[in-house]
Design an enzyme around this catalytic site. Sequence first.
Site, PDB file in Angstrom:
ATOM      1  N   CYS A 265      -2.549   3.642  12.505  1.00 40.70           N
ATOM      2  CA  CYS A 265      -3.038   5.017  12.599  1.00 40.70           C
ATOM      3  C   CYS A 265      -3.348   5.348  14.057  1.00 40.70           C
ATOM      4  O   CYS A 265      -3.813   4.494  14.806  1.00 40.70           O
ATOM      5  CB  CYS A 265      -4.340   5.174  11.805  1.00 40.70           C
ATOM      6  SG  CYS A 265      -4.242   4.551  10.144  1.00 40.70           S
TER       7      CYS A 265
ATOM      8  N   THR B 258       5.725   0.349   8.238  1.00 42.42           N
ATOM      9  CA  THR B 258       7.027   1.027   8.381  1.00 42.42           C
ATOM     10  C   THR B 258       7.444   1.124   9.846  1.00 42.42           C
ATOM     11  O   THR B 258       6.621   1.097  10.755  1.00 42.42           O
ATOM     12  CB  THR B 258       6.965   2.450   7.812  1.00 42.42           C
ATOM     13  OG1 THR B 258       5.907   3.163   8.464  1.00 42.42           O
ATOM     14  CG2 THR B 258       6.709   2.434   6.325  1.00 42.42           C
TER      15      THR B 258
ATOM     16  N   GLY C 205       7.240  -2.957  -1.731  1.00 44.00           N
ATOM     17  CA  GLY C 205       6.870  -1.556  -1.525  1.00 44.00           C
ATOM     18  C   GLY C 205       7.845  -0.579  -2.129  1.00 44.00           C
ATOM     19  O   GLY C 205       7.821  -0.300  -3.330  1.00 44.00           O
ATOM     20  N   THR C 206       8.749  -0.097  -1.292  1.00 43.77           N
ATOM     21  CA  THR C 206       9.669   0.976  -1.684  1.00 43.77           C
ATOM     22  C   THR C 206      10.445   0.668  -2.965  1.00 43.77           C
ATOM     23  O   THR C 206      10.748   1.567  -3.744  1.00 43.77           O
ATOM     24  CB  THR C 206      10.642   1.250  -0.509  1.00 43.77           C
ATOM     25  OG1 THR C 206       9.846   1.592   0.628  1.00 43.77           O
ATOM     26  CG2 THR C 206      11.590   2.382  -0.817  1.00 43.77           C
TER      27      THR C 206
ATOM     28  N   ASN D  55       9.087   8.304   5.102  1.00 44.43           N
ATOM     29  CA  ASN D  55       8.015   9.121   4.528  1.00 44.43           C
ATOM     30  C   ASN D  55       7.082   9.583   5.637  1.00 44.43           C
ATOM     31  O   ASN D  55       6.900   8.912   6.654  1.00 44.43           O
ATOM     32  CB  ASN D  55       7.244   8.348   3.446  1.00 44.43           C
ATOM     33  CG  ASN D  55       6.118   7.527   4.020  1.00 44.43           C
ATOM     34  OD1 ASN D  55       5.047   8.041   4.353  1.00 44.43           O
ATOM     35  ND2 ASN D  55       6.355   6.231   4.188  1.00 44.43           N
TER      36      ASN D  55
ATOM     37  N   LYS E  43      -2.896  -5.475   8.851  1.00 44.75           N
ATOM     38  CA  LYS E  43      -1.475  -5.153   8.628  1.00 44.75           C
ATOM     39  C   LYS E  43      -0.867  -4.639   9.923  1.00 44.75           C
ATOM     40  O   LYS E  43      -1.251  -3.586  10.422  1.00 44.75           O
ATOM     41  CB  LYS E  43      -1.350  -4.101   7.525  1.00 44.75           C
ATOM     42  CG  LYS E  43       0.095  -3.748   7.180  1.00 44.75           C
ATOM     43  CD  LYS E  43       0.160  -2.804   5.989  1.00 44.75           C
ATOM     44  CE  LYS E  43       1.589  -2.536   5.562  1.00 44.75           C
ATOM     45  NZ  LYS E  43       1.650  -1.693   4.356  1.00 44.75           N
TER      46      LYS E  43
ATOM     47  N   SER F 137       0.818  -1.202   0.000  1.00 42.10           N
ATOM     48  CA  SER F 137       0.000   0.000   0.000  1.00 42.10           C
ATOM     49  C   SER F 137       0.863   1.267   0.000  1.00 42.10           C
ATOM     50  O   SER F 137       1.886   1.327   0.683  1.00 42.10           O
ATOM     51  CB  SER F 137      -0.878  -0.011   1.249  1.00 42.10           C
ATOM     52  OG  SER F 137      -1.659   1.148   1.288  1.00 42.10           O
TER      53      SER F 137
ATOM     54  N   GLY G 168       1.265  11.148   5.433  1.00 42.96           N
ATOM     55  CA  GLY G 168       0.073  11.450   6.225  1.00 42.96           C
ATOM     56  C   GLY G 168      -1.201  10.912   5.586  1.00 42.96           C
ATOM     57  O   GLY G 168      -2.280  11.484   5.731  1.00 42.96           O
TER      58      GLY G 168
ATOM     59  N   GLY H  19      12.105   0.310   2.965  1.00 43.83           N
ATOM     60  CA  GLY H  19      13.197   0.037   2.031  1.00 43.83           C
ATOM     61  C   GLY H  19      14.065  -1.109   2.497  1.00 43.83           C
ATOM     62  O   GLY H  19      13.798  -1.751   3.522  1.00 43.83           O
TER      63      GLY H  19
END
Lengths: 240, 305
Positions: B129, B192, B267-268, B69, B164, B21, B72, B219
């Site tokens: 979140c 992350t 992802g990254t 990152n 997740k 995502s 937001g 990453g």
Amino acid sequence: MKKNHKGIVLYNEKIAKDTYKIVLKTDMKEAYGGQFISILCENKTLRRPFSIMDFNNGEITVLYKIKGEGTNYIKSLKKDDTVDFIGAMGNTFNYERIKTALLIGAGIGIAPMLFLKKELNKKGIKNFLITGFKEKDEIIEGSDKTVIGGSVVDYIEELNNELKPDIIYSCGPNIVLKLVSEFGIKNNVKTEVSMEKTMACSIGVCRGCVIEYKQNGQTVNKTVCKDGPIFDGDKVIWQI
Amino acid sequence: MANLKTKLGIFELKNPIMTASGTFGYADEFEDFINVSKLGAIVTKAISINPKKGNTGERIFETTAGMINRIGLENVGVKEFIEKKLPVLKEKDINFVMNLAGSAFEDYIEAAKIADKNGIKAIEVNVSCPNVKQGCLEFGTMPGSLSKLTESIRKEYKGFLIIKLTPNVSDIESLALAAQNAGADCISAINTLKGLGVKIEILPDKTFKKSLVQGGLSGRCIKPVALSMVKRIKSVVKIPVIGIGGISNINDVLEFLSVGADCVQIGTENFTHPDVCEKIINDLDKLMNKLNIDNIEELKRKLRE
């Protein structure tokens, strides 16, 4: 058309203080003024975006200034080395119905201005490119007028009165772009600015490089990489 | 041709390669680089009940072998997703998972209801979140709140429910169990890691200028953390586990499968190499053919022997 490419280095030389020019032979079919390519740098997670300075039959020219590991890697590339890049990315300058244009470049911001100038010349659109550099040894050739030290912005008023341009295009540090845009609003001249921001994806998915922008009476986020890098100067909400 | 088909319970994938995502948008942007329909599945950018503008200021900071990152969770909101993005995904026959984010229990539940009503086959819940009504503690850091959230979503959503997990916890096992026991069909890990990027410049007047970017680290650098978390999660749960974190090539995929992942998300690396997923799928096919491994289950078994 796929946008991932391999380029072969034809030329990679210093052209001014800390400033280099690299020319790549590629299979890219088209590119327009304002667009950029993002180069993969050894051992770096993020690609480095560079405005296209020239495009001719697949040959791409970009300028870069040595900033850190990414640009030092590009500097280390030799003739015939292969470069992994994606492009041409982003939107383009708009010159529909333009008869006269003033182009303002500050420092390495001259790069997309030179490409644009070439396009305008081809279209027979009258134009004038002024660029400013901090010091003499930083000068990059190709402008109609080059100023050293001080601010290139100090010349807008005079050039605007002389040329009466339909539009002012600009690329350089945000402070220059902001001043150009404010001049445009005050004097009722359209402006287009080429913006820069740290990018992660370069293709519009990560939302890492957004700027605030006025659209239909609202403030919206625009990505520099995909919605830009060219924006109407009067709509950008400057953070400086 | 080896059979790369991967089954995560009732959710079937062409192969075990998904995109993570926030790194793949809603897929259309990647069509300039790869054949998106070849992917096992894409996970959409996090979608919240209302559109979100995300954070102001610098959002990206590059680190050694990774990046931080602080986007937001900027997104178009569930309404526009359903109206504009969903039809495109369906038309192009892209297998996708809808990623949900929220700042209150009600947000998630509302979004889950909408997903259910629109027949979305799979959702992935971002529980990293902050819960604004409860001191901004993240939903996924306490087994109690994670359990309650999972259970509430489960009641409203009949499809394949993926939770997740965040790695920013001391006891990942108890969180994985809380999700499983509250009705999750699958766990994906990791989100992350919390990180801070600091840049110091020396100005001409001999003073320092400091810029900070506090956000999520991702990453290649996070792979060992992710592998460890996946292994720990797999040791306590029975439901499938999706491994995420620093995957950039086929060897990384094998490493995750070997410690218990049933499939992976990339992802990254999509930023570094936008064609990485297609390359890994091709490499996986080649490798399995070379080793005479017929299917993913057999591959997993051999890797875990």
